[in-house]
Design a protein around this motif. Structure first.
Motif, mmCIF file in Angstrom:
data_model
loop_
_atom_site.group_PDB
_atom_site.id
_atom_site.type_symbol
_atom_site.label_atom_id
_atom_site.label_comp_id
_atom_site.label_asym_id
_atom_site.label_seq_id
_atom_site.Cartn_x
_atom_site.Cartn_y
_atom_site.Cartn_z
ATOM 1 N N ILE A 153 0.804 -1.219 0.000
ATOM 2 C CA ILE A 153 0.000 0.000 0.000
ATOM 3 C C ILE A 153 0.845 1.282 0.000
ATOM 4 C CG2 ILE A 153 -1.842 1.260 1.176
ATOM 5 C CD1 ILE A 153 -2.643 -1.400 -0.189
ATOM 6 N N PRO A 154 1.885 1.392 0.838
ATOM 7 C CA PRO A 154 2.670 2.642 0.829
ATOM 8 C C PRO A 154 3.246 2.979 -0.548
ATOM 9 C CG PRO A 154 3.195 1.346 2.772
ATOM 10 C CD PRO A 154 2.350 0.475 1.899
ATOM 11 N N ARG A 155 3.799 1.980 -1.222
ATOM 12 C CA ARG A 155 4.373 2.241 -2.549
ATOM 13 C C ARG A 155 3.276 2.499 -3.580
ATOM 14 N NH1 ARG A 155 8.917 -2.262 -3.678
ATOM 15 N NH2 ARG A 155 9.502 -0.810 -5.344
ATOM 16 N N ALA A 156 2.144 1.842 -3.415
ATOM 17 C CA ALA A 156 1.018 2.087 -4.324
ATOM 18 C C ALA A 156 0.531 3.524 -4.186
ATOM 19 C CB ALA A 156 -0.118 1.115 -4.030
ATOM 20 N N VAL A 157 0.386 3.984 -2.951
ATOM 21 C CA VAL A 157 -0.072 5.357 -2.704
ATOM 22 C C VAL A 157 0.905 6.361 -3.305
ATOM 23 C CG1 VAL A 157 -0.426 7.104 -0.910
ATOM 24 C CG2 VAL A 157 -1.448 4.829 -0.666
ATOM 25 N N THR A 158 2.192 6.129 -3.096
ATOM 26 C CA THR A 158 3.214 7.029 -3.642
ATOM 27 C C THR A 158 3.119 7.102 -5.162
ATOM 28 O OG1 THR A 158 4.722 6.557 -1.805
ATOM 29 C CG2 THR A 158 5.691 7.469 -3.809
ATOM 30 N N ALA A 159 2.963 5.953 -5.799
ATOM 31 C CA ALA A 159 2.887 5.921 -7.266
ATOM 32 C C ALA A 159 1.586 6.548 -7.767
ATOM 33 C CB ALA A 159 3.015 4.484 -7.761
ATOM 34 N N TYR A 160 0.480 6.271 -7.078
ATOM 35 C CA TYR A 160 -0.794 6.889 -7.468
ATOM 36 C C TYR A 160 -0.700 8.408 -7.397
ATOM 37 C CZ TYR A 160 -3.616 2.591 -7.585
ATOM 38 O OH TYR A 160 -4.166 1.380 -7.923
#
Length: 237
Positions: free
Chosen positions: A44-51
């Motif tokens: 989730i943390p990396r997904a949020v950053t990329a989003y």
């Protein structure tokens, strides 16, 4: 201002922008793909950053901040696929932020953006159904935020679930029932009945889809005649 920005979106690189902004705009779909991959892996943390990088690449291209992104910045038909993607990004962000109590405000903001990028588009019903099914799983930590978002989509939705299932989308019966719904919600009793309809009818449609023979039988023997009769009486009320 909106028209100017929209024109800029269509003109693409013809407007003068720093090269790094143009490059980020070109790479935005690759960034989004990585975000979706992270999300599927529950990173989730990396997904949020990329989003957020995806959204910020759009915001920088339009020379605004991310929170000012709005559907009117895009050509409605030409950029429909991108508008759908943006709605899905805000949806995933809302679910991610929902996991943390200190990010409740961000969850609410992303849900508002999700609604904004859903209302009035062809995929509004799909997004509202996605939200309804998520709520049905009771997976939200802040269920009221998701319920409020669903209410906004539902209130502005043109869908009459059972009528649309029984007849085609543009039939006169569906149109008449939509008109009657607008009158109905003006009273407290009518609003309560409408809420009951929207809570129960999707479950019924799910049942009919799962068991098509049951749906076919119920539709021909009960639902269609009932809706025709109801429409007739609604016109004379």
């Amino acid at each position: 201002m909106v028209a100017k920005r929209k024109q800029g979106a269509e003109a693409g690189e013809e407007q003068e922008r720093p090269k790094y902004i143009i490059q980020k705009y070109r790479d935005r779909l690759n960034i989004l793909r990585h975000a979706q991959e992270f999300s599927q892996k529950d990173d989730i943390p990396r997904a949020v950053t990329a989003y957020m990088k995806y959204l910020e690449s759009l915001a920088e291209y339009f020379e605004i901040t991310e929170d000012k992104l709005h559907p009117e910045l895009f050509a409605r038909e030409k950029n429909l696929a991108e508008i759908l993607l943006i709605s899905q990004v805000y949806w995933d962000l809302a679910k991610a932020y929902d996991r943390s109590p200190r990010l409740k405000k961000e969850c609410e903001r992303c849900l508002k953006q999700f609604v904004k990028f859903s209302l009035g588009f062809k995929f509004q019903f799909i997004n509202s159904e996605m939200l309804r099914k998520f709520m049905k799983k009771r997976a939200a930590y802040n269920p009221k935020l998701f319920s409020d978002a669903f209410q906004k989509l539902k209130l502005n939705s043109r869908s009459c679930y059972i009528a649309t299932y029984s007849f085609h989308e543009n039939s006169m019966i569906v149109y008449d029932l939509r008109q009657f719904k607008q009158k109905l919600v003006k009273s407290s009793l009518g609003s309560m009945l409408t809420d009951l309809y929207y809570r129960q009818s999707p479950n019924l449609i799910d049942l009919f889809i799962e068991y098509p023979n049951v749906g076919l039988l119920a539709n021909s023997i009960f639902i269609r005649p009932l809706l025709r009769a109801f429409t007739f009486f609604a016109k004379i009320i």
